[in-house]
Design an enzyme around this catalytic site. Structure first.
Site, PDB file in Angstrom:
ATOM      1  N   SER A  72      30.437  33.238  35.545  1.00  0.00           N
ATOM      2  CA  SER A  72      31.441  33.725  36.489  1.00  0.00           C
ATOM      3  C   SER A  72      30.850  34.608  37.577  1.00  0.00           C
ATOM      4  O   SER A  72      31.563  35.109  38.439  1.00  0.00           O
ATOM      5  CB  SER A  72      32.534  34.497  35.741  1.00  0.00           C
ATOM      6  N   THR A 203      34.202  39.118  36.576  1.00  0.00           N
ATOM      7  CA  THR A 203      33.467  39.842  37.611  1.00  0.00           C
ATOM      8  C   THR A 203      32.576  40.905  36.982  1.00  0.00           C
ATOM      9  O   THR A 203      32.994  41.583  36.050  1.00  0.00           O
ATOM     10  CB  THR A 203      34.463  40.548  38.557  1.00  0.00           C
ATOM     11  N   THR A 221      30.951  38.289  42.090  1.00  0.00           N
ATOM     12  CA  THR A 221      31.633  37.243  41.333  1.00  0.00           C
ATOM     13  C   THR A 221      31.581  35.922  42.102  1.00  0.00           C
ATOM     14  O   THR A 221      31.354  35.915  43.314  1.00  0.00           O
ATOM     15  CB  THR A 221      33.105  37.611  41.075  1.00  0.00           C
ATOM     16  N   ARG A 231      39.887  30.940  49.187  1.00  0.00           N
ATOM     17  CA  ARG A 231      40.452  32.053  48.432  1.00  0.00           C
ATOM     18  C   ARG A 231      39.435  33.174  48.244  1.00  0.00           C
ATOM     19  O   ARG A 231      38.280  32.949  47.931  1.00  0.00           O
ATOM     20  CB  ARG A 231      40.931  31.562  47.069  1.00  0.00           C
ATOM     21  N   ILE A 232      39.874  34.400  48.458  1.00  0.00           N
ATOM     22  CA  ILE A 232      39.077  35.593  48.190  1.00  0.00           C
ATOM     23  C   ILE A 232      39.876  36.463  47.244  1.00  0.00           C
ATOM     24  O   ILE A 232      41.066  36.708  47.462  1.00  0.00           O
ATOM     25  CB  ILE A 232      38.751  36.356  49.490  1.00  0.00           C
ATOM     26  N   ASP A 234      39.931  39.993  44.392  1.00  0.00           N
ATOM     27  CA  ASP A 234      39.908  41.448  44.526  1.00  0.00           C
ATOM     28  C   ASP A 234      38.499  42.016  44.670  1.00  0.00           C
ATOM     29  O   ASP A 234      38.318  43.106  45.212  1.00  0.00           O
ATOM     30  CB  ASP A 234      40.596  42.100  43.331  1.00  0.00           C
ATOM     31  N   THR A 254      38.198  44.192  36.819  1.00  0.00           N
ATOM     32  CA  THR A 254      37.901  42.798  36.532  1.00  0.00           C
ATOM     33  C   THR A 254      39.157  42.139  35.986  1.00  0.00           C
ATOM     34  O   THR A 254      39.984  42.808  35.361  1.00  0.00           O
ATOM     35  CB  THR A 254      36.746  42.672  35.516  1.00  0.00           C
ATOM     36  N   GLY A 255      39.322  40.843  36.241  1.00  0.00           N
ATOM     37  CA  GLY A 255      40.511  40.162  35.740  1.00  0.00           C
ATOM     38  C   GLY A 255      41.118  39.255  36.783  1.00  0.00           C
ATOM     39  O   GLY A 255      40.413  38.684  37.622  1.00  0.00           O
TER      40      GLY A 255
END
Length: 343
Positions: A72, A203, A221, A231-232, A234, A254-255
């Site tokens: 990831s 991340t 990440t 797409r970007i 957080d 992270t998440g």
């Protein structure tokens, strides 16, 4: 007399051991999300070699990029709907409040290095897409293919599974059954539930605090698996992916970035620590704010203040009841894997 004096000293030390909180103060400190111990060790080595906290964050995150941590971070992971791997990263200087970040970066493996170049070689904060890649090449970064056999396999399997799962909604044909191309649907419906993949959002977020309290933070990440191109998340967003303030501390998240970035959890945690809130409570409060609106979201936050105290918090969802993170300071003498129970 000597015996009594020694006994008193031992008694006082014993009392202090129980008065000091978990993760008690010692600097310098390196802390990062997930069990990415090689990244932690690399950041610590950078500090011990005389590097700055920014050097430590950059080198620690770069190690994860090179190691392709959990698939990831770095090249060869999380292909988008076109099968392409793109990278997001940011780095923040808690002394000057300067930030450098990149999003949707193509062809460049060292995303955290490019983020630092944005901070140090431009007056901007965030560069994205093809233009960010051209900037990186102009700054001397090597252009390379980020695709690997593994990412091609992931993408091919996804196509064979009729593009499931995906992040589309309110489009035609029905994204829960078919691949695109998609057009706007006739009616707007509530967001359909997606199965949570806790390995699709791992991340690396890192906080480094120097011996004199200087703070830096960063993230890297390759984003969400099968994301919509462009797409970007957080990770490169200041206050969402991470935040650093040398008057208070640092935090990193992270998440599910699409949800978490709406609440700036890292910024909130650092602001709470600035008012005297301990790191564990600051992290937990940041998670709680998100839970109010998205009780089933997947995410975690790490926090550390300028005295060396640290903590973490995570939202409990099926398959995710504990969140691992790694700490390195003068007391651990090596990367120490810890975990916190989600709530």
């Amino acid at each position: 007399y000597c015996f009594c004096k020694t006994f008193v000293k031992m008694h006082m030390c014993f009392i202090l051991m129980f008065l000091l909180p978990f993760g008690h103060a010692t600097l310098p400190l390196v802390i990062n999300t997930w069990p990415f111990e090689h990244a932690t060790a690399t950041a610590w080595s950078a500090l011990q070699a005389g590097g700055s906290v920014l050097d430590a964050v950059e080198k620690g995150c770069a190690r994860c990029e090179a190691d392709q941590c959990d698939g990831s971070v770095g090249f060869g992971g999380s292909p988008d709907e076109r099968g392409e791997t793109t990278l997001d990263a940011m780095i923040m200087n808690g002394n000057t409040m300067e930030v450098g970040a990149v999003g949707d970066l193509r062809r460049i493996k060292n995303a955290i290095g490019v983020a630092r170049a944005v901070m140090e070689r431009t007056e901007h904060t965030l560069l994205v897409g093809e233009s960010a890649s051209v900037f990186a090449e102009n700054m001397g970064f090597t252009a390379e293919d980020l695709t690997t056999n593994k990412s091609i396999s992931i993408f091919t399997q996804w196509l064979n599974d009729k593009c499931q799962p995906n992040y589309r909604k309110n489009v035609s044909p029905d994204p829960s059954q078919y691949c695109g191309p998609y057009k706007p649907g006739a009616t707007l419906r509530q967001r359909r539930k997606r199965q949570i993949d806790i390995h699709a959002h791992d991340t690396i977020g890192m906080i480094v605090i120097g011996k004199d309290g200087q703070v830096a933070a960063g993230t890297s990440t390759n984003g969400a698996n099968h994301k919509v191109p462009g797409r970007i998340g957080d990770s490169p967003i200041t206050g969402a992916g991470s935040y650093a303030d040398s008057t208070a501390g640092g935090a990193a998240a992270t998440g599910d970035g699409d949800v978490m970035m709406r609440f700036l959890p890292s910024y909130l945690a650092v602001e709470l620590m600035k008012t005297g809130t301990d790191p564990s409570t600051a992290c937990k409060t940041s998670i709680s704010r998100i839970k109010i609106h998205y009780p089933g979201f997947f995410g975690a936050v790490i926090c550390a203040n300028t005295t060396g105290h640290y903590g973490a918090a995570c939202n409990k969802v099926p398959g995710f009841s504990k969140f691992p993170f790694v700490v390195y300071n003068s007391q651990t003498n090596s990367p120490l894997l810890q975990s916190v129970d989600c709530f």
